[in-house]
Motif scaffolding. Structure first.
Motif, PDB file in Angstrom:
ATOM      1  N   TYR A 376       4.150  -1.324   5.239  1.00  0.00           N
ATOM      2  CA  TYR A 376       3.752  -1.038   4.257  1.00  0.00           C
ATOM      3  C   TYR A 376       2.904  -2.537   4.352  1.00  0.00           C
ATOM      4  O   TYR A 376       2.400  -2.808   3.552  1.00  0.00           O
ATOM      5  N   SER A 377       3.989  -3.537   5.188  1.00  0.00           N
ATOM      6  CA  SER A 377       3.640  -4.690   5.515  1.00  0.00           C
ATOM      7  C   SER A 377       2.889  -5.232   5.971  1.00  0.00           C
ATOM      8  O   SER A 377       2.812  -6.847   6.711  1.00  0.00           O
ATOM      9  N   ARG A 389       4.784 -11.536  -5.001  1.00  0.00           N
ATOM     10  CA  ARG A 389       5.132 -10.451  -5.919  1.00  0.00           C
ATOM     11  C   ARG A 389       4.348  -9.292  -5.690  1.00  0.00           C
ATOM     12  O   ARG A 389       4.991  -7.906  -6.133  1.00  0.00           O
ATOM     13  N   PRO A 390       3.264  -9.301  -6.393  1.00  0.00           N
ATOM     14  CA  PRO A 390       2.087  -7.725  -6.483  1.00  0.00           C
ATOM     15  C   PRO A 390       2.374  -6.964  -5.296  1.00  0.00           C
ATOM     16  O   PRO A 390       2.464  -5.481  -5.328  1.00  0.00           O
ATOM     17  N   ALA A 391       2.112  -7.377  -4.571  1.00  0.00           N
ATOM     18  CA  ALA A 391       1.560  -6.882  -2.840  1.00  0.00           C
ATOM     19  C   ALA A 391       3.304  -6.603  -2.592  1.00  0.00           C
ATOM     20  O   ALA A 391       3.755  -5.199  -1.877  1.00  0.00           O
ATOM     21  N   CYS A 392       4.256  -7.223  -3.175  1.00  0.00           N
ATOM     22  CA  CYS A 392       6.131  -6.307  -2.048  1.00  0.00           C
ATOM     23  C   CYS A 392       6.263  -5.033  -3.530  1.00  0.00           C
ATOM     24  O   CYS A 392       6.870  -4.450  -3.163  1.00  0.00           O
ATOM     25  N   LEU A 393       6.011  -5.811  -4.936  1.00  0.00           N
ATOM     26  CA  LEU A 393       5.785  -3.925  -5.388  1.00  0.00           C
ATOM     27  C   LEU A 393       5.493  -3.582  -5.578  1.00  0.00           C
ATOM     28  O   LEU A 393       5.855  -2.481  -5.192  1.00  0.00           O
ATOM     29  N   LYS A 394       3.884  -3.551  -4.702  1.00  0.00           N
ATOM     30  CA  LYS A 394       3.580  -2.577  -4.202  1.00  0.00           C
ATOM     31  C   LYS A 394       3.722  -1.640  -3.504  1.00  0.00           C
ATOM     32  O   LYS A 394       4.380   0.140  -3.281  1.00  0.00           O
ATOM     33  N   ALA A 395       4.285  -2.215  -2.035  1.00  0.00           N
ATOM     34  CA  ALA A 395       5.503  -2.199  -0.936  1.00  0.00           C
ATOM     35  C   ALA A 395       6.068  -0.940  -1.719  1.00  0.00           C
ATOM     36  O   ALA A 395       6.962   0.165  -0.798  1.00  0.00           O
ATOM     37  N   GLN A 400       9.439   4.573  -2.314  1.00  0.00           N
ATOM     38  CA  GLN A 400       9.860   5.667  -3.290  1.00  0.00           C
ATOM     39  C   GLN A 400       8.873   6.984  -3.045  1.00  0.00           C
ATOM     40  O   GLN A 400       9.606   8.002  -3.424  1.00  0.00           O
ATOM     41  N   GLU A 401       7.583   6.602  -2.998  1.00  0.00           N
ATOM     42  CA  GLU A 401       7.052   7.896  -2.885  1.00  0.00           C
ATOM     43  C   GLU A 401       6.900   8.607  -1.874  1.00  0.00           C
ATOM     44  O   GLU A 401       7.137  10.171  -2.111  1.00  0.00           O
ATOM     45  N   LYS A 402       7.294   8.299  -0.801  1.00  0.00           N
ATOM     46  CA  LYS A 402       7.764   8.870   0.638  1.00  0.00           C
ATOM     47  C   LYS A 402       8.853   8.898   0.951  1.00  0.00           C
ATOM     48  O   LYS A 402       9.607   9.090   2.117  1.00  0.00           O
ATOM     49  N   GLY A 403       9.850   8.642  -0.618  1.00  0.00           N
ATOM     50  CA  GLY A 403      11.373   8.726  -0.033  1.00  0.00           C
ATOM     51  C   GLY A 403      11.813   8.411   1.353  1.00  0.00           C
ATOM     52  O   GLY A 403      13.090   8.384   1.973  1.00  0.00           O
ATOM     53  N   GLY A 404      11.661   6.821   1.030  1.00  0.00           N
ATOM     54  CA  GLY A 404      12.180   5.569   2.312  1.00  0.00           C
ATOM     55  C   GLY A 404      13.070   4.905   1.510  1.00  0.00           C
ATOM     56  O   GLY A 404      14.110   5.224   0.099  1.00  0.00           O
ATOM     57  N   GLU A 405      13.991   3.273   2.281  1.00  0.00           N
ATOM     58  CA  GLU A 405      14.730   2.917   1.611  1.00  0.00           C
ATOM     59  C   GLU A 405      14.800   1.644   0.696  1.00  0.00           C
ATOM     60  O   GLU A 405      15.715   1.320   0.577  1.00  0.00           O
ATOM     61  N   ILE A 406      13.770   0.963   1.177  1.00  0.00           N
ATOM     62  CA  ILE A 406      12.838  -0.542   1.223  1.00  0.00           C
ATOM     63  C   ILE A 406      12.648  -0.666  -0.998  1.00  0.00           C
ATOM     64  O   ILE A 406      13.407  -1.995  -1.521  1.00  0.00           O
ATOM     65  N   TRP A 407      12.614   0.268  -1.814  1.00  0.00           N
ATOM     66  CA  TRP A 407      12.453   0.773  -3.329  1.00  0.00           C
ATOM     67  C   TRP A 407      13.813   0.203  -3.687  1.00  0.00           C
ATOM     68  O   TRP A 407      13.636   0.063  -4.667  1.00  0.00           O
TER      69      TRP A 407
END
Length: 425
Positions: A376-377, A389-395, A400-407
């Protein structure tokens, strides 16, 4: 100076009196005998000055040259400076930006470019045509600092995306001898940037144009402002154009736009002839495009010549008056003007008392989370830039949409810090 010297030395006499008389005379007559004449001469020079705009054929030839060079140029460190100059020139020509605005684009601005749409834009995009949808998906958007500190857009077309990623890559810049401390997207071998004027002139000389001296960043902006008269732009579309160019409508009309000779000799001439021949009542309610003066311009004995002139007039039938005086006559045409650009007022909250944070155990980064950050980065890791901050919120949203962990990580600062550490490894 003489009067000042006499005053400092406390001298009095005829010389001091002469100096006072000269100053009084200058105050009385300077504006009439010098200032007014000089202003009149400058205005006269402005009227007779030749204002040649770039040739459309030259612009077309230069654009095709830039696109072909960017497509064929091998992306290797030895070609770094050539690709650097070509990308800069391509963006300046495509966006009609001032040269200084392109020169100082930072790596941070490029890394923060927008590829997706806001919720409002997505709702409007559903009504776009197939071509408009392609343009939306194939181009990206940067926001850079313009004249007067106002933010201005820079559209990134499809053909320049790959080369821009190449010159922004941290590894490529290091291999090409660019200092890691250089923060500019279009760097030189020192800590500054390459000049957009030089890049443009090198490109113009390479493709052998008819009048390369006419192509400058200011001339291109005047070219756009002048040709916009010949298109059916309503007041909202004209506002979009002015915002893109980074100036107001009065500046657009007075400083950049030049009156088209075709409009003067075809449409304004129609208006003058209607008034001179007292035909106002006959053509009442008609636009200048609908007024037909064929029988007046050439008589019945010259029908054959008339047909030739008629074909000439028909060839420019699609040309319209200045957009400020036109109205949209097409029913059902999408109206995007309802989208307001005014920002909402910030809400002021009363300060809250700080609460003691509970001590929590440090959570180590898992391999899955690190891999997500690399995905994502990728843009920030490739260019060595720390995201905001905006780029991290987007990541986090994508995770979350792809069922990941960092969210699941609530502290954005830890994500930013982790990417920064990955950049410095």
């Amino acid at each position: 100076m003489k009067y000042a010297f006499l005053m400092k030395t406390n001298q009095e006499g005829r010389e001091v009196s002469d100096c006072k008389s000269f100053l009084e005379l200058m105050n009385l007559e300077w504006s009439e005998r010098v200032t007014k004449i000089a202003r009149t001469i400058l205005q006269k020079r402005k009227y007779i000055e030749s204002k040649d705009l770039p040739s459309p054929d030259d612009i077309e030839k230069l654009t095709k040259y830039l696109v072909s060079q960017l497509e064929s140029m091998e992306l290797i460190p030895d070609n770094y400076m050539k690709i650097n100059a070509l990308c800069q020139t391509r963006l300046m020509m495509y966006n009609k930006r001032r040269s200084g605005e392109l020169e100082v684009i930072s790596l941070q601005s490029y890394a923060a470019r927008r590829k997706d749409l806001s919720d409002i834009d997505e709702s409007v995009a559903a009504d776009l045509t197939k071509v408009e949808t392609y343009l939306l998906k194939s181009q990206e958007l940067m926001t850079v600092r313009g004249k007067g500190g106002r933010p201005v857009p820079v559209i990134v077309p499809q053909d320049v995306k790959g080369p821009l990623d190449f010159i922004a890559s941290k590894m490529t810049r290091k291999a090409a001898g660019i200092s890691e401390s250089n923060k500019y997207l279009f760097p030189n071998t020192a800590l500054k940037y390459i000049r957009a004027y030089d890049s443009l002139k090198i490109a113009c000389d390479s493709c052998k144009l008819k009048s390369p001296q006419r192509i400058t960043s200011v001339a291109m902006r005047k070219y756009t402002a002048t040709l916009s008269q010949l298109m059916n732009l309503d007041k909202y579309q004209m506002d979009w154009l002015c915002r893109h160019l980074g100036h107001t409508k009065p500046v657009h009309r007075e400083a950049y736009r030049q009156m088209s000779g075709l409009i003067e000799r075809v449409y304004v001439t129609k208006l003058m002839m209607v008034q001179d021949l007292n035909l106002t009542g006959q053509f009442k309610g008609q636009s200048l495009e609908d007024i037909d003066l064929k029988d007046i311009v050439y008589g019945a004995d010259e029908q054959q010549e008339g047909r030739r002139v008629d074909e000439t007039l028909d060839s420019v039938d699609g040309i319209h008056e200045d957009s400020d005086c036109t109205q949209d006559k097409q029913s059902g045409k999408r109206n995007f003007s309802a989208i307001s650009s005014d920002e909402e007022e910030d809400k002021v909250h009363a300060p809250e008392k700080k609460k003691r944070k509970k001590m929590t155990a440090r959570q180590r980064w898992t391999d899955t989370e690190v891999e997500e950050l690399r995905t994502y980065s990728k843009t920030y890791l490739d260019s060595g830039i720390t995201p905001r901050r905006p780029a991290c919120l987007k990541a986090k949203k994508m995770s979350q949409e792809k069922g990941g962990e960092i969210w699941r990580r609530a502290n954005l600062h830890l994500i930013i810090k982790k990417i920064s550490n990955m950049n410095h490894k």
